[in-house]
Enzyme design. Structure first.
Site, PDB file in Angstrom:
ATOM      1  N   ARG B 302      -9.892 -43.554  -5.083  1.00  0.00           N
ATOM      2  CA  ARG B 302      -9.276 -44.800  -5.553  1.00  0.00           C
ATOM      3  C   ARG B 302     -10.327 -45.894  -5.717  1.00  0.00           C
ATOM      4  NH1 ARG B 302      -7.179 -49.110  -2.401  1.00  0.00           N
ATOM      5  NH2 ARG B 302      -6.300 -50.664  -3.806  1.00  0.00           N
ATOM      6  N   GLN B 389       6.746 -54.685 -10.232  1.00  0.00           N
ATOM      7  CA  GLN B 389       6.448 -55.584  -9.120  1.00  0.00           C
ATOM      8  C   GLN B 389       6.490 -57.048  -9.535  1.00  0.00           C
ATOM      9  OE1 GLN B 389       2.901 -53.669  -7.891  1.00  0.00           O
ATOM     10  NE2 GLN B 389       3.915 -52.595  -6.208  1.00  0.00           N
ATOM     11  N   GLY B 435       3.929 -44.435   6.187  1.00  0.00           N
ATOM     12  CA  GLY B 435       3.429 -45.387   7.166  1.00  0.00           C
ATOM     13  C   GLY B 435       2.121 -46.002   6.708  1.00  0.00           C
ATOM     14  N   HIS B 463      21.011 -32.394   4.487  1.00  0.00           N
ATOM     15  CA  HIS B 463      21.034 -31.040   5.041  1.00  0.00           C
ATOM     16  C   HIS B 463      22.141 -30.174   4.457  1.00  0.00           C
ATOM     17  CE1 HIS B 463      19.372 -28.081   7.516  1.00  0.00           C
ATOM     18  NE2 HIS B 463      19.177 -28.780   8.614  1.00  0.00           N
ATOM     19  N   ASP B 467      17.288 -27.301   3.075  1.00  0.00           N
ATOM     20  CA  ASP B 467      16.994 -26.838   4.428  1.00  0.00           C
ATOM     21  C   ASP B 467      15.598 -27.265   4.839  1.00  0.00           C
ATOM     22  OD1 ASP B 467      16.796 -23.565   3.008  1.00  0.00           O
ATOM     23  OD2 ASP B 467      15.174 -25.021   3.287  1.00  0.00           O
TER      24      ASP B 467
END
Lengths: 380, 493
Positions: B302, B389, B435, B463, B467
């Protein structure tokens, strides 16, 4: 005692220390005075909210008994509506958003004006008893005539200043409080008349309201009359005349509306003026009654929409759709969600797109929903 | 005086109530000690409390006074009422704002001349009000008498004196009830204030000047000003100890009065819609899967590409890479880009990868999506993200930007956090929360410790149709693309 006081205060620099030491000796809130009869200040900022906040601050905090104040300011492009006006009625909100022109609501009454750097704003602060608009405007006219004697400018009974007996070059508004008052007016030097006329024209139809309407007028720039004039020259001439009439020095004090130590509480005032609740929420109750012409699959649907808006929020919402065009559950969900919601395109967009998530996944349904919602949003 | 005695006897029973109430509202131990002064000094009580006490002891002393609209100036005789700040039944103090009226481009704030309770509003919004005619009816305490035109109360026609005398150390001080209240709120002894009014009467300005000298701060004339910079708020509280410090250098501990009140607001608009969506989301059985991604190589890549993008006028963040890698993963595991219908009868595999990016705005969480990522390059995605944005921060996103999403990534790491438990946005079936990127020590293949740029991802999936194994494999694929960006080149379409 003074040391303890100094220690307790949040002082940023020695310079501020000195400012405040002067202030301690004269506890009434007039920082810059030298006990003279008047004070001329000019804002270094072109932000309409900051400048309006300075007006509020002086109105609330300064003791105008001993000295009156003249405040000079200019703004980058903005539309300023009066205290009791309706922005939907007064200007083209979509155009404002596109062109990034700010919208502000001032605390004084009167009509809507367009500000840019070619427009000069003057605010005369006095005590409530000494509030006298005609005198102030005569001062401005006198200053203009002193600068350019050939200018044909005069004050009307409606407190406008006219050029050549027909073109409005200044509009007036005022705010009276318990002990103090201010009268402010605009002065067109070299504003963009094209933008002015296009943003001050509202495309809104079917709006019923008791909000103060603006009185449209033919305007002209002083620059058109005399190309040698600039905003700075006008400000200076008016300051000079004010100084003469109040028998003070022709000295303009520059102030920074972002200076919290000089003007404690100014940032709160600035922020309040930018909130949706103030700019849009203070609109007097109004109703919208219009017909959406929606093009759907080679036919045009006429959908009547009626809404009552109070404090900028939709109180009552009626949308007249053809039966079963939308599943009834979904339709009632839409109306229920719109009720109580802000009459605001952004709020409505996020609302309807979020609601769409819990709708059955049907392309046809989605198309109809988007069409209807986009038309409703366009109203706002 | 007879009436005072009568009041005194009726108040004595309620005397304790009076003082306790005083303690709660003005937080001063001083008033517990001066219980009898409290009782004598009945008008020092805030009027509303007095009203309530008098009612409970069945003594009513309220007198209705008509507050007339005062002269506006410039010969104006009528104005339009534009906004009421109070309603019938509200308690007002002297100088509180009552209403806003407008006359010929002037907006006027009318403030109350009395302390009292509003009993009647004579006009509705948009009515014409006349100067000199009654504006509101206010019920005030009879012992105060009828106030005249000026703000400072003059001699009333009643037998009581309108100025009550504070008998502290034998020093009589003249002050109106509003001024007394201001003094009490700021823990100021009236005996220490120099009065500049008639007969050395203490005016509001005198209290404010006294306070300014004490705290060194410049205070606004209105005691109700909410605007106060943080240091002044801190000043107001220790004002009393500082005051006392001059005589007794011991900080006075007093019960801290918390005047805050709960505020209830209706849930409207966008929030209401979110309530509905999230309630529907909860019906989806979620399972979570988290992992750690080593972005060292991506960070380097980057850095190299950022200037290239800038030349083209685009800000390049990590998101375009995350989004493109997700799309490549979805090509292999299309069930994650599907939608389950209401009755769980059919699964629709969506052809377009419209990947939503969660954005935090003033209103709250909005999720615009980048359309058709499967045919976009990383640069295309960056351009689109920039557009979304800037529209998002201006509050100008359109309906098409906010609908049609099939998969969502939430970069909560820009605010903070490592692991999260994101909630799937219906009608989608999966969501990933990213995160923050942290520099952490890790072991390489040779067993050496090196500085790695680590980011955690937390996936949630439906679910009912997905799976754990599928989610894990998708995550591993996504991870491999990001840990080794060159591998993305092999699968780029």
């Amino acid at each position: 005692m003074r040391c303890a006081v100094f220690k307790n205060m949040v002082l940023q620099s020695l310079k501020n220390c000195l400012w405040l030491s002067c202030v301690l000796r004269t506890p009434k809130a007039c920082f810059w005075s030298t006990a003279s009869g008047g004070l001329i200040i000019q804002s270094v900022s072109n932000d309409v909210y900051q400048n309006l906040a300075v007006e509020d601050w002086i109105h609330d905090h300064m003791d105008l008994e001993k000295q009156q104040v003249l405040f000079l300011w200019r703004n980058s492009p903005a539309v300023v509506i009066g205290r009791h006006q309706n922005p939907w009625q007064e200007c083209n909100l979509r155009l404002l958003r596109q062109k990034n022109i700010k919208l502000a609501r001032r605390r004084s009454g009167g009509g809507t004006v367009y500000h840019d750097l070619g427009n000069v704003n003057l605010t005369f602060f006095t005590t409530r008893k000494k509030y006298e608009r005609m005198e102030n405007l005569k001062l401005v006219v006198k200053a203009l005539k002193a600068l350019r004697p050939q200018l044909d400018v005069h004050v009307t009974d409606r407190y406008d200043i006219l050029l050549d007996r027909q073109y409005k070059i200044s509009g007036t508004a005022a705010k009276l409080g318990r002990t103090s008052a201010y009268h402010h007016c605009t002065l067109l030097c070299n504003a963009d008349k094209f933008v002015l006329s296009s943003v001050l024209k509202s495309p809104f139809k079917g709006l019923k309201s008791n909000a103060t309407p603006s009185v449209p007028a033919l305007v002209k720039n002083l620059f058109e009359e005399d190309p040698s004039l600039t905003s700075e020259m006008l400000l200076d001439a008016i300051a000079k005349e004010y100084a003469v009439q109040h028998q003070i020095d022709h000295h303009i004090t520059l102030i920074n509306p972002a200076d919290e130590t000089l003007l404690p509480g100014i940032s709160d005032k600035t922020n309040e003026l930018q909130t949706w609740e103030w700019v849009y929420g203070k609109t007097p109750k109004f109703s919208v009654s219009t017909c959406l012409n929606m093009v759907y699959k080679d036919s045009i649907l006429d959908v009547k929409v009626n809404m009552d808006v109070k404090h900028g929020r939709i109180e009552v919402c009626n949308i007249d759709l053809p039966e079963q065009w939308l599943p009834p559950g979904l339709y009632s969900e839409l109306v229920k969600s719109l009720t109580g919601s802000k009459f605001c395109p952004n709020e409505t967009t996020t609302l309807v797109t979020t609601l769409l998530r819990v709708c059955p996944q049907d392309d046809e349904l989605h198309t109809r929903w988007s069409l209807l919602c986009e038309n409703i949003i366009r109203l706002m | 005086m007879a009436a005072v005695t009568a009041l005194r006897s009726s108040c004595r029973a309620a005397g304790r109530l009076v003082c306790i109430h005083r303690v709660r509202s003005c937080s001063s131990i001083r008033f517990i000690k001066s219980k009898y002064v409290c009782v004598f000094d009945k008008s020092a009580l805030k009027f509303s409390h007095q009203q309530r006490l008098f009612r409970t002891s069945a003594v009513s002393c309220g007198q209705i006074v008509q507050f007339k609209l005062s002269d506006i100036g410039e010969g104006i005789t009528e104005v339009t009422v534009k906004e009421w700040y109070i309603k019938e039944g509200d308690t007002v103090s002297q100088f509180d704002s009552i209403c806003e009226v407008q006359s010929d481009k002037a907006s006027v704030t009318i403030t109350s001349r009395y302390d009292g309770v509003i009993r009647k509003l004579h006009y509705s919004i948009d009515d014409i009000a006349f100067v000199g005619k009654p504006l509101v009816d206010i019920e005030i305490d009879a012992s105060k008498g009828v106030a005249s035109e000026e703000d400072v109360v003059e001699t009333p026609p009643m037998s009581h004196e309108e100025h009550t005398h504070q008998e502290i150390k034998g020093h009589k001080t003249l002050a109106t009830p509003a001024v007394r209240r201001l003094a009490m709120e700021n823990n100021i002894k009236l005996s220490e204030v120099v009065g500049t009014g008639k007969d050395n009467r203490i005016l509001k300005e005198d209290i404010l000047n006294y306070l300014a000298k004490q705290t060194g701060a410049i205070l606004p004339p209105s005691p109700k000003a909410e605007i106060a910079p943080p240091q002044r708020k801190a000043e107001a509280v220790p004002a009393a100890p500082k005051d006392k410090a001059r005589k007794i250098p011991v900080p006075v501990s007093r019960p801290i009065a918390f005047a805050g009140k709960d505020k209830t607001e209706p849930v409207t608009g966008f929030q209401k819609a979110m309530v509905k969506t999230m309630s529907a989301a909860l019906k989806i059985p979620h399972f979570g899967y988290s992992d750690e991604i080593d972005l060292t190589q991506l960070v380097q890549l980057r850095e190299e590409l950022k200037p290239l993008a800038e030349i083209r006028g685009v800000k390049l963040s990590f998101m375009p890479f995350f989004i493109k890698a997700a799309s490549l993963g979805l090509l292999q595991y299309p069930i994650l880009n599907a939608s389950l219908d209401e009755n769980c009868q059919n699964v629709t595999y969506k052809a377009s990868h419209n990947i939503g990016v969660a954005m935090d705005t003033e209103q709250g969480l909005i999720v615009p999506n980048v359309k058709n990522v499967q045919v976009c390059s990383v640069f295309d995605i960056a351009v689109e993200l920039n557009r979304l944005q800037s529209l998002g921060s201006a509050g100008q996103l359109g309906t098409s930007d906010l609908t049609g999403g099939t998969f969502t990534l939430s970069n909560i790491g820009t605010i903070g956090g490592t692991y999260a438990k994101p909630v799937i946005l219906p009608p989608e079936v999966a969501i990933g929360a990213l995160g923050k990127i942290q520099a952490l020590p890790r072991f390489n293949s040779k067993g050496e410790v090196f500085k790695a740029q680590i980011m955690n991802v937390s996936w949630s999936a439906d679910h009912r149709i997905i799976d754990g194994a599928t989610m894990a494999r998708f995550s591993n694929l996504w991870k491999s693309y990001l840990e080794n960006p060159a591998s993305m080149l092999l699968d780029l379409k």
